[in-house]
Write a protein that holds these residues in place. Structure first.
Motif, short mmCIF file in Angstrom:
data_model
loop_
_atom_site.label_atom_id
_atom_site.label_comp_id
_atom_site.label_asym_id
_atom_site.label_seq_id
_atom_site.Cartn_x
_atom_site.Cartn_y
_atom_site.Cartn_z
N LYS A 104 0.85 -1.20 0.00
CA LYS A 104 0.00 0.00 0.00
C LYS A 104 0.88 1.25 0.00
N SER A 105 1.89 1.24 -0.84
CA SER A 105 2.82 2.36 -0.89
C SER A 105 2.17 3.58 -1.54
N GLY A 106 2.68 4.75 -1.19
CA GLY A 106 2.25 5.99 -1.80
C GLY A 106 1.10 6.68 -1.11
N PHE A 107 0.54 6.09 -0.03
CA PHE A 107 -0.63 6.69 0.60
C PHE A 107 -0.30 8.00 1.31
N ALA A 108 0.87 8.09 1.95
CA ALA A 108 1.24 9.33 2.63
C ALA A 108 1.31 10.47 1.64
N HIS A 109 1.96 10.21 0.50
CA HIS A 109 2.05 11.24 -0.53
C HIS A 109 0.70 11.51 -1.16
N PHE A 110 -0.11 10.46 -1.34
CA PHE A 110 -1.45 10.63 -1.89
C PHE A 110 -2.26 11.56 -0.98
N PHE A 111 -2.09 11.38 0.32
CA PHE A 111 -2.85 12.24 1.23
C PHE A 111 -2.38 13.68 1.18
N GLU A 112 -1.13 13.89 0.85
CA GLU A 112 -0.69 15.26 0.65
C GLU A 112 -1.54 15.94 -0.42
N HIS A 113 -1.88 15.19 -1.47
CA HIS A 113 -2.76 15.72 -2.51
C HIS A 113 -4.18 15.88 -2.00
N MET A 114 -4.68 14.86 -1.32
CA MET A 114 -6.08 14.88 -0.89
C MET A 114 -6.36 16.00 0.10
N MET A 115 -5.35 16.39 0.85
CA MET A 115 -5.56 17.42 1.86
C MET A 115 -5.84 18.80 1.26
N PHE A 116 -5.67 18.92 -0.05
CA PHE A 116 -5.97 20.20 -0.71
C PHE A 116 -7.27 20.13 -1.52
N GLN A 117 -8.04 19.06 -1.33
CA GLN A 117 -9.24 18.87 -2.13
C GLN A 117 -10.53 19.25 -1.41
N GLY A 118 -10.39 20.01 -0.35
CA GLY A 118 -11.57 20.43 0.37
C GLY A 118 -11.86 19.52 1.55
N SER A 119 -12.56 20.06 2.55
CA SER A 119 -12.98 19.30 3.72
C SER A 119 -14.44 19.63 3.98
N ASN A 120 -14.95 19.23 5.11
CA ASN A 120 -16.39 19.32 5.33
C ASN A 120 -16.92 20.75 5.19
N LYS A 129 -7.66 28.57 -3.16
CA LYS A 129 -8.24 29.87 -3.48
C LYS A 129 -8.19 30.80 -2.27
N VAL A 130 -8.54 30.29 -1.09
CA VAL A 130 -8.56 31.13 0.11
C VAL A 130 -7.17 31.65 0.44
N VAL A 131 -6.17 30.77 0.42
CA VAL A 131 -4.82 31.20 0.76
C VAL A 131 -4.30 32.19 -0.27
N THR A 132 -4.50 31.88 -1.55
CA THR A 132 -4.01 32.77 -2.59
C THR A 132 -4.71 34.12 -2.53
N GLN A 133 -6.03 34.09 -2.36
CA GLN A 133 -6.80 35.33 -2.29
C GLN A 133 -6.43 36.14 -1.05
N SER A 134 -5.90 35.49 -0.05
CA SER A 134 -5.44 36.18 1.16
C SER A 134 -4.07 36.81 0.98
N GLY A 135 -3.48 36.64 -0.19
CA GLY A 135 -2.16 37.19 -0.44
C GLY A 135 -1.03 36.28 -0.02
N GLY A 136 -1.34 35.01 0.22
CA GLY A 136 -0.32 34.09 0.72
C GLY A 136 0.14 33.08 -0.29
N ASN A 137 1.04 32.24 0.16
CA ASN A 137 1.46 31.09 -0.63
C ASN A 137 1.43 29.85 0.26
N LEU A 138 1.37 28.70 -0.34
CA LEU A 138 1.18 27.46 0.41
C LEU A 138 1.79 26.30 -0.33
N ASN A 139 2.00 25.23 0.39
CA ASN A 139 2.48 24.01 -0.24
C ASN A 139 2.41 22.88 0.78
N GLY A 140 2.82 21.72 0.36
CA GLY A 140 2.92 20.57 1.22
C GLY A 140 4.02 19.68 0.70
#
Length: 963
Positions: A104-120, A129-140
């Motif tokens: 089940k390799s790759g799940f930790a990295h996969f979750f890095e992607h999923m964490m940017f796909q919205g939450s409840n 959009k929120v971070v960028t519109q706030s004038g910021g930058n982000l990554n994981g």
């Protein structure tokens, strides 16, 4: 400074040295005290406990912070730095690929992607959009041992960031759908295609790990995972993985910057305090790894030169022997003073060689690599023999005083430069807390390296390297298998059919909130941003000086630019400026390159010469205390270069080999094709700065000396200085530059440029390429700060410059064709361009091209929406708070002022334009600029791609690149 920067994608597997990349020296206490103030003690919210309070103290090596824990186990670290109106938020989870299960390799990295796909309570794609519109930058980032997520924003946006991070920590699973799962599965595959399969030598790391570690060892599989494992993964698997590892008790929340401690703690407690703890997390066993004998393995790749890579497993991160092993690696192959440089590169046996000792939580590895020089033969067995002989030479040579001194000085300088930003300090604290449960470890880290002795280095050599087995990997060009170091005696494990996987059987995480999380917090008033104070001076010899005093760190950086650079090359000797600059790094009449490198290393300074665009650059960095000694070496390199024939032959050959390798890389070919098609093969701007194999072959040492004599002149020069030095102290140090004399010269920019041919696709065939590089482009306006170019860039921002742009969301998120797509205007003094493109799955080359064309056409015909204009205004204007934090950012701002003769307050003029430009004006710009003819450039596997291109019903031209 231009307010635009390319978006950064929220992923990217990080293979880097985790434990000894950050260390601190005594002067850091001074850094910390000048950016920190102690707030009064505050009453702690219920459930919040103060664990540790570290203050800045004279002579003590530390970063001031306060550490707290919440009742659910979340560790919170706060660092006060009010030097700039921004904050940096980092959430580090102690889970990387090493926590995954076999199969089940790759799940930790996969979750890095999923964490940017919205939450409840955060919609799909809203996080970006929120971070960028706030004038910021982000990554994981994800590596073997941990995953982290981070944002840098203006200080008034902190509460919003905590809302975002807490919602995905506690309420992500409700928002995961099968559709999102499949889109991100496709995105990960594109990432692997772009960064591994389509990159020369891209499979090196994962192959070496398979050779060293048993199949069941958590480092035996790559962080990005095996695609066969990801194909078997399900949404349920993903949810169970998150529930097992993403609890607050397995996380560190670190916040640094211009914060109010009491308010920050209240927000942290509100948003994170009610989240339930996850299952307990135990440390992984640090089982020693060793090989009884050498394991040989080889494979062929789309490369121009074979590569030999030798890797010895050693200790683990933070082991007592790690510092001594780092010193050993530096002696053996750490730059021009090393033994491998002398025996392989300087001797001409190899074009590149080096040694490193990266560490992870469970294992470190001593790595040697070399690429042979075709002029002396390509057989890797010869390279292996030289490396083995070098180890014997070291055993006889031993360790000298400079070996230890250079390593200890590098700790000081690397740390100081790493702490020039709030993000650097936050990363330091988060790292040590996650790995050692001790954020205040920097003093001990320094001590570990300062205590290394010569005997220690010899001992670790004998214990971990001499006579020990290693993974010996040969990577050779297709059809040249005879070049391998030795026949394979090792077979890679079959990863396509793993053993039965034990199910986690972890209850799916479920949190309930006692307040309305669907309401996004509002932001306070935008912080006031101060443009760096500066001063100017003009020397009679033509040099313009611009400088800014910055006392946040005891460092000084200088950037000397000589206008012209590659534009001064004769077309038949393209690459001459770059080759001349490279050769100026190779020694002086008084000192060899090795001697220069040794002196610079002992000072903790760096001096480098280069040429690109329309400038030759000399870059200098130094600790303030060593600036005078560094300038002595700079003057020696500038005015007394050696220009030896042997050095010229070696550097020229390295350049040619680099160009040969570029012909195997899709992105390099695409860049070269773009320049040639856009500006013409017969113009200097139509060729790469480094030239071509043909043009570099024609360059002689006499040409280099002539170029230096004619163009190494202050007549069109500028000097940018940023650092902890006043005008009164600096100007006397520049006397040698002030008295420098040289002749004037002209720069040719009068080129006859080719016509744009919109009914043609220019195609470059790269057999077996796993992805296609596609680019739709044309020439456009030159740079301006407040007129057509700037306004066109504002128009393009929602089209292709932000992560949430139409082009990227379509190709990456909706279609899954690419890891990232963009469009942008690029402008200089005399040339400019507009481009839209991506690296895409080769089987979807045509589809991606059609989607880009449709997005541009729709944007051109219908224009922007009101929401997009609002997004653009807020994102760009509010990002100014992040513009002047580091010395490099200040230096870039000053250089922009000089290069384009801008007023100091041009940023204010840009802000006024951003706030007042209308939707109608932006739509008019889109209608005009995007209607202009453009042409396609495609690099890819002809067998797969060319039949697709024929569906476009345009001429497909097989482009022959200048060689």
């Amino acid at each position: 400074m231009s307010k635009f920067s390319h978006f950064s994608l929220a992923s990217g597997t990080a293979f880097k040295k985790l434990f000894n990349v950050t260390a601190v020296a005594a002067s850091v206490a001074v850094i910390a005290s000048c950016t920190n103030y102690q707030q009064p003690s505050v009453e702690l919210p219920q459930g919040v406990s103060l664990v540790e309070s570290v203050k800045a103290q004279e002579g003590v090596v530390n970063i001031p912070f306060k550490k707290y824990t919440l009742a659910n186990g979340l560790t919170v670290i706060l660092h006060q730095d009010n030097s700039d109106p921004l904050v940096h938020v980092d959430v580090t989870y102690h889970v990387g690929s090493a926590r995954e299960q076999l199969g089940k390799s790759g799940f930790a990295h996969f979750f890095e992607h999923m964490m940017f796909q919205g939450s409840n309570n955060v919609a799909d794609e809203q996080h970006f959009k929120v971070v960028t519109q706030s004038g910021g930058n982000l990554n994981g980032t994800t590596n073997s041992d941990r995953t982290n997520y981070f944002e840098t924003v203006p200080k008034n946006q902190l509460e919003k960031m905590l809302w975002l991070e807490s919602d995905r920590m506690g309420f992500l699973l409700e928002a995961i759908t099968a559709e999102k799962f499949e889109v991100q599965r496709a995105t990960v595959k594109n990432e692997r295609g772009q960064n591994v399969d389509n990159r020369p030598y891209g499979r090196l790391n994962e192959t070496v790990n398979q050779m060293i570690f048993p199949r069941e060892h958590p480092y035996s599989w790559p962080v990005i995972g095996y695609m066969s494992d990801l194909d078997r993964g399900t949404v349920t698997d993903l949810k169970e993985f998150f529930s097992r590892w993403y609890g607050p008790n397995n996380a560190v929340l670190t916040i640094g910057g211009d914060i109010d401690e009491a308010q920050t703690l209240a927000w942290v407690n509100q948003y994170f305090g009610e989240l339930k703890a996850g299952p307990a997390v135990e440390p992984l066993a640090k089982t020693p790894v060793s090989l009884a004998d050498n394991r040989y393995y080889s494979f062929s790749d789309n490369v121009s030169l074979p590569l030999l890579y030798i890797s010895f497993p050693t200790v683990y991160g933070m082991h007592d022997d790690e510092p001594a092993l780092d010193v050993l690696a530096n002696i053996l192959g750490g730059g021009p003073t090393s033994l491998l440089y002398k025996n392989l590169v300087k001797s001409g046996v190899a074009v590149q060689a080096g040694t490193s000792h990266p560490c992870r939580e469970l294992v470190c590895q001593m790595n040697f690599y070399a690429l042979p020089n075709p002029q002396q033969g390509l057989a890797l067995a010869n390279i292996e023999q030289v490396i083995n002989d070098t180890l014997v030479e070291f055993e006889n040579r031993g360790v000298n005083d400079d070996d230890l001194l250079k390593t200890k000085v590098s700790i000081e300088t690397d740390t100081i430069y790493g702490l020039q930003s709030v993000s650097g300090k936050v990363s330091n604290l988060a790292h040590y807390q996650t790995m050692l449960d001790d954020a205040n470890y920097t003093e001990q880290q320094v001590a570990r390296y300062n205590q290394v002795t010569k005997a220690d280095v010899m001992r670790v050599f004998n214990q971990y390297i001499k006579g020990k087995g290693a993974a010996v990997l040969s990577i050779v060009p297709h059809g040249q298998e005879a070049l391998v170091a030795k026949a394979d005696n090792f077979t890679l494990p079959d990863v396509s059919n793993p053993p039965a996987v034990v199910e986690l059987d972890t209850p799916i995480m479920k949190n309930i909130s006692d307040f309305d999380r669907s309401v996004m917090p509002s932001a306070g008033e935008n912080p006031q941003v101060k443009v760096p104070e500066l001063w100017r001076e003009s020397f009679a010899n033509g040099m313009e000086v611009i400088a800014s005093e910055n006392n946040e760190t005891p460092t000084v950086s200088l950037l000397l630019s000589l206008e012209g650079g590659p534009l001064l090359d004769p077309i038949d000797k393209a690459g001459l400026a770059q080759l001349t600059a490279s050769l100026m790094n190779e020694g002086t009449l008084a000192r060899s390159k090795e001697a220069l490198s040794n002196e610079l290393a002992k000072l903790g300074s760096d001096i480098s010469f280069g040429a690109s665009g329309r400038n030759t650059f000399i870059s200098v960095s130094s600790l303030v205390k060593n600036l005078d000694a560094t300038l002595v070496l700079l003057h020696e390199m500038m005015f007394n270069p050696l220009f030896a024939q042997a050095d010229f032959d070696r550097v020229k050959n390295q350049t040619i080999q680099g160009l040969e390798q570029g012909n195997k890389d899709a992105r390099t070919l695409a860049r070269n094709a773009f320049k040639q098609v856009t500006y013409g093969k017969g113009n200097r701007v139509g060729l790469a700065d480094s030239g071509t194999i043909t043009t570099v072959n024609t360059i002689t040492l006499a040409d280099v000396k002539g170029f230096y004599k004619q163009y190494f002149s202050p007549s069109k020069s500028s000097l940018v200085v940023v650092g902890d030095v006043s005008r009164g102290d600096l100007l006397p140090k520049l006397k040698r530059l002030k008295s420098w004399q040289g002749q004037s010269y002209t720069i040719n920019t009068d080129f006859t440029l080719p016509e744009v041919t919109p009914n043609k696709v220019y195609f470059v065939d790269l057999p077996n390429a796993s992805q296609s590089s596609i680019k739709l482009s044309r020439r456009a306006m030159t740079y301006d700060a407040t007129s057509e170019y700037f306004k066109a860039s504002l128009m393009n921002y929602p089209l292709g410059r932000a992560f949430n742009s139409r082009i990227n969301l379509n190709l990456r998120e909706d279609k899954g064709y690419t890891y990232g797509a963009s469009s942008y205007f690029s402008g200089g003094k005399t040339q400019g361009s507009f481009s839209a493109g991506a690296s895409v799955k080769k089987e979807h080359t045509y589809d991606a091209m059609v989607e880009i064309e449709n997005e541009i056409k729709n944007y051109q015909e219908k224009g922007l929406t009101d929401d997009e204009v609002t997004f653009m205004r807020q994102a760009i204007s509010q990002s100014e708070a992040l513009s002047f934090e580091t010395p490099s950012q200040k230096s870039g701002f000053l250089r922009q002022l000089l290069q384009f003769n801008l007023p100091t307050n041009y940023g204010e003029q840009q802000t006024e334009i951003i706030q007042n430009i209308t939707l109608a004006q932006l739509n008019a710009i889109a209608a005009e600029e995007l209607a202009k003819p453009m042409q396609w450039i495609v690099v890819g596997d002809g067998q797969i791609v060319r039949p697709q291109l024929e569906k476009l019903n345009v001429d497909v031209v097989d482009l022959t690149l200048a060689q």
